[in-house]
Design a protein around this motif. Structure first.
Motif, PDB file in Angstrom:
ATOM      1  N   UNK A 373       0.876  -6.719  18.799  1.00 37.82           N
ATOM      2  CA  UNK A 373       1.932  -6.771  17.780  1.00 37.82           C
ATOM      3  C   UNK A 373       2.170  -8.180  17.267  1.00 37.82           C
ATOM      4  N   UNK A 374       2.612  -8.278  16.028  1.00 41.69           N
ATOM      5  CA  UNK A 374       2.892  -9.575  15.396  1.00 41.69           C
ATOM      6  C   UNK A 374       3.740  -9.316  14.158  1.00 41.69           C
ATOM      7  N   UNK A 375       4.385 -10.347  13.619  1.00 43.09           N
ATOM      8  CA  UNK A 375       5.046 -10.168  12.324  1.00 43.09           C
ATOM      9  C   UNK A 375       3.992 -10.079  11.223  1.00 43.09           C
ATOM     10  N   UNK A 376       4.135  -9.130  10.328  1.00 42.41           N
ATOM     11  CA  UNK A 376       3.176  -8.970   9.225  1.00 42.41           C
ATOM     12  C   UNK A 376       3.932  -8.732   7.926  1.00 42.41           C
ATOM     13  N   UNK A 377       3.217  -8.878   6.838  1.00 40.54           N
ATOM     14  CA  UNK A 377       3.831  -8.793   5.516  1.00 40.54           C
ATOM     15  C   UNK A 377       3.228  -7.620   4.744  1.00 40.54           C
ATOM     16  N   UNK A 378       4.090  -6.737   4.241  1.00 46.60           N
ATOM     17  CA  UNK A 378       3.609  -5.648   3.400  1.00 46.60           C
ATOM     18  C   UNK A 378       3.293  -6.208   2.010  1.00 46.60           C
ATOM     19  N   UNK A 379       2.098  -5.938   1.484  1.00 48.00           N
ATOM     20  CA  UNK A 379       1.734  -6.502   0.181  1.00 48.00           C
ATOM     21  C   UNK A 379       1.740  -5.466  -0.927  1.00 48.00           C
ATOM     22  N   UNK A 380       1.397  -4.239  -0.633  1.00 48.36           N
ATOM     23  CA  UNK A 380       1.539  -3.163  -1.606  1.00 48.36           C
ATOM     24  C   UNK A 380       1.777  -1.875  -0.844  1.00 48.36           C
ATOM     25  N   UNK A 381       1.984  -0.827  -1.583  1.00 44.79           N
ATOM     26  CA  UNK A 381       2.419   0.432  -0.987  1.00 44.79           C
ATOM     27  C   UNK A 381       1.502   0.923   0.139  1.00 44.79           C
ATOM     28  N   UNK A 382       0.219   1.101  -0.181  1.00 47.36           N
ATOM     29  CA  UNK A 382      -0.679   1.698   0.825  1.00 47.36           C
ATOM     30  C   UNK A 382      -1.030   0.694   1.900  1.00 47.36           C
ATOM     31  N   UNK A 383      -1.129  -0.601   1.525  1.00 48.62           N
ATOM     32  CA  UNK A 383      -1.434  -1.636   2.510  1.00 48.62           C
ATOM     33  C   UNK A 383      -0.326  -1.686   3.556  1.00 48.62           C
ATOM     34  N   UNK A 384       0.935  -1.531   3.118  1.00 47.70           N
ATOM     35  CA  UNK A 384       2.024  -1.659   4.088  1.00 47.70           C
ATOM     36  C   UNK A 384       1.994  -0.555   5.121  1.00 47.70           C
ATOM     37  N   UNK A 385       1.634   0.636   4.694  1.00 52.93           N
ATOM     38  CA  UNK A 385       1.662   1.727   5.666  1.00 52.93           C
ATOM     39  C   UNK A 385       0.475   1.600   6.630  1.00 52.93           C
ATOM     40  N   UNK A 386      -0.581   0.908   6.208  1.00 54.39           N
ATOM     41  CA  UNK A 386      -1.690   0.675   7.146  1.00 54.39           C
ATOM     42  C   UNK A 386      -1.229  -0.261   8.264  1.00 54.39           C
ATOM     43  N   UNK A 387      -0.302  -1.160   7.957  1.00 56.07           N
ATOM     44  CA  UNK A 387       0.228  -2.064   8.982  1.00 56.07           C
ATOM     45  C   UNK A 387       1.122  -1.297   9.955  1.00 56.07           C
ATOM     46  N   UNK A 388       1.819  -0.298   9.429  1.00 57.75           N
ATOM     47  CA  UNK A 388       2.639   0.551  10.301  1.00 57.75           C
ATOM     48  C   UNK A 388       1.733   1.310  11.266  1.00 57.75           C
TER      49      UNK A 388
END
Ligand code: UD1
Length: 429
Positions: A373-388
């Motif tokens: 785990x780490x702090x991450x930044x959502x950049x667009x809609x689908x990219x953010x859910x990939x981080x989730x």
């Protein structure tokens, strides 16, 4: 600004209800501009993009009302909404609104068809590639519109109405297919669209337009024929389940292991993605009531994937599939063919320990045994859910910043995932 905190490592087990499709809801709402009658849409997802489009349509004169509260219409749940554009009060869509959501550019089709003019700002939207509007302009010209670009606006005119015509898309475009199909419904003659998009959202829109009195055939294939009619009436229409949400949760379950039932999901809307997910060693059962996704014990097999227009693997699931491949046994190659520059999630996944290198439009992913785990930044809609998804499988805590991207396209994400045992919560402020 809200953030999402995930403590990874839990398997997902339980049922996730699938919402109405955002990408079907938006063009269907825009179609309400084509008639002075009421268009009733069922299963409209409760999302930031939908709320924003309601405001944008309001500017043009569309009134709306939401059905009274019922058990299945609690806050944040899909709803039935009545849209009524009795009269169009403004044919201009300003920069301040269109720049917030690219799909609002699509109002150009119905406004031009019904009013003979439209002035729509060139869009902004998700930062994935350049996303030009040349196909919309060429296509509308082929249907008889006069178009000029003036001060950042596309100004389209058809004083005596659109005539209709033949247009062959040089490249498959979902948005341009939606717009030309809508515009052609009120044209004087027949329109033939070749190399049209075949996405389920196109079919959903065409079926609604036909219920409103349009004469469209061939939708779902690459040649769509539209015979113009003089006016359209109201209708009642149901929005299809969201295939991207379905695929996202299927990939989340494949990632964490466990057993999840995606209630209301329709397998026929995402067969290519389901087959690819099966190849990773995930068990998928298709039923009339939904899709069951199960992975027990065994590791994740590495699978190569390339995005394609429907019926191929959707670009909107590329980032989520990459998240899964970060923990696969071996190397996979993921090629993006629809958008340039749709790899912003790569560097964020790397922050969680993923090993990914880029070579042109291909990402080469070497699976690792564990993510952290780490702090991450959502950049667009689908990219953010990939981080989730990655965060759900990572050890320790992942904090996803800029969550507003998620709220644009995922209804009650934290609630749906925590209902299946994930440790995920929203931190407000
Ligand atoms: C829609 C979806 C989006 C999805 C995409 C592809 C909605 C609201 N959005 O976006 O989630 O990722 O389809 O499945 O439904 N292009 C041009 N000129 C144009 C129009 C498009 O070159 O005039 C290019 C785009 O830059 C892109 C490709 O065509 O490379 C496909 O884009 P398109 O299908 O139009 O995407 P959208 O409709 O914007």
């Amino acid at each position: 600004m809200d953030r999402i905190r995930i403590r990874g490592g839990n398997q997902l087990n339980g049922t996730i209800p699938v919402s109405g499709a955002k990408n079907a809801a938006l063009p269907l709402m825009i179609a309400s501009l084509l008639t002075d009658d009421t268009l009733t849409l069922e299963n409209v997802p409760h999302l930031a993009d939908v709320e924003l489009l309601i405001r944008i349509l309001g500017n043009h004169g569309v009134d709306y009302s939401v059905n009274g509260r019922r058990e299945n219409q609690r806050k944040g749940h899909s709803r039935t909404i009545h849209f009524s554009a009795r009269s169009i009060v403004d044919t201009t869509a300003p920069y301040e609104l269109v720049s917030k959501m690219r799909a609002s550019f699509w109002v150009i089709g119905p406004l031009l068809a019904r009013m003979g003019e439209a002035r729509v700002s060139l869009p902004g939207g998700c930062a994935i590639g350049t996303r030009p509007v040349d196909l919309f302009i060429d296509g509308l010209r082929a249907l008889g519109a006069e178009i000029e670009i003036d001060g950042g606006y596309v100004v389209a005119r058809a004083k005596n109405g659109l005539s209709g015509g033949r247009y062959r898309f040089p490249k498959v475009s979902v948005g341009a297919t939606h717009v030309l199909m809508m515009a052609a419904t009120l044209a004087k003659h027949e329109t033939v669209l070749e190399n049209a998009a075949r996405e389920p959202e196109i079919v959903n829109l065409a079926e609604c337009l036909n219920a409103m009195g349009a004469k469209i055939s061939g939708f779902g294939t690459s040649t769509i024929r539209i015979t113009g009619v003089t006016s359209l009436s109201g209708a009642r229409h149901r929005i299809i389940p969201d295939r991207i949400e379905t695929g996202t949760y299927a990939l989340a379950a494949a990632m964490t292991g466990g057993d999840v039932f995606l209630e209301g999901a329709r397998a026929d809307l995402l067969e290519a993605a389901l087959k690819t997910i099966e190849q990773t060693g995930t068990e998928i059962t298709r039923t009339n009531a939904g899709i069951r996704v199960k992975r027990n014990g065994a590791g994740i097999a590495a699978v190569d994937m390339e995005t394609e227009p429907f019926p191929g693997f959707p670009t909107d699931l590329q980032a989520q599939f990459m998240a899964l491949m970060t923990m696969a046994q071996g190397q996979s190659r993921i090629t993006e063919t629809i958008f340039e520059n749709r790899f912003m999630h790569v560097q964020e996944l790397a922050r969680l320990g993923a090993r990914i290198s880029l070579s042109g439009q291909t990402a080469i992913v070497d699976g690792v045994e564990r993510l952290r785990g780490a702090p991450v930044m959502a950049t667009d809609l689908r990219a953010s859910v990939s981080l989730v998804i990655a965060g759900l499988a990572a050890e320790g805590e992942t904090l996803v910043n800029r969550v507003y991207h998620l709220d644009r396209g995922f209804e009650r994400l934290e609630e749906k995932l925590s209902g299946c045992g994930a440790q995920i919560e929203r931190i407000s402020g």
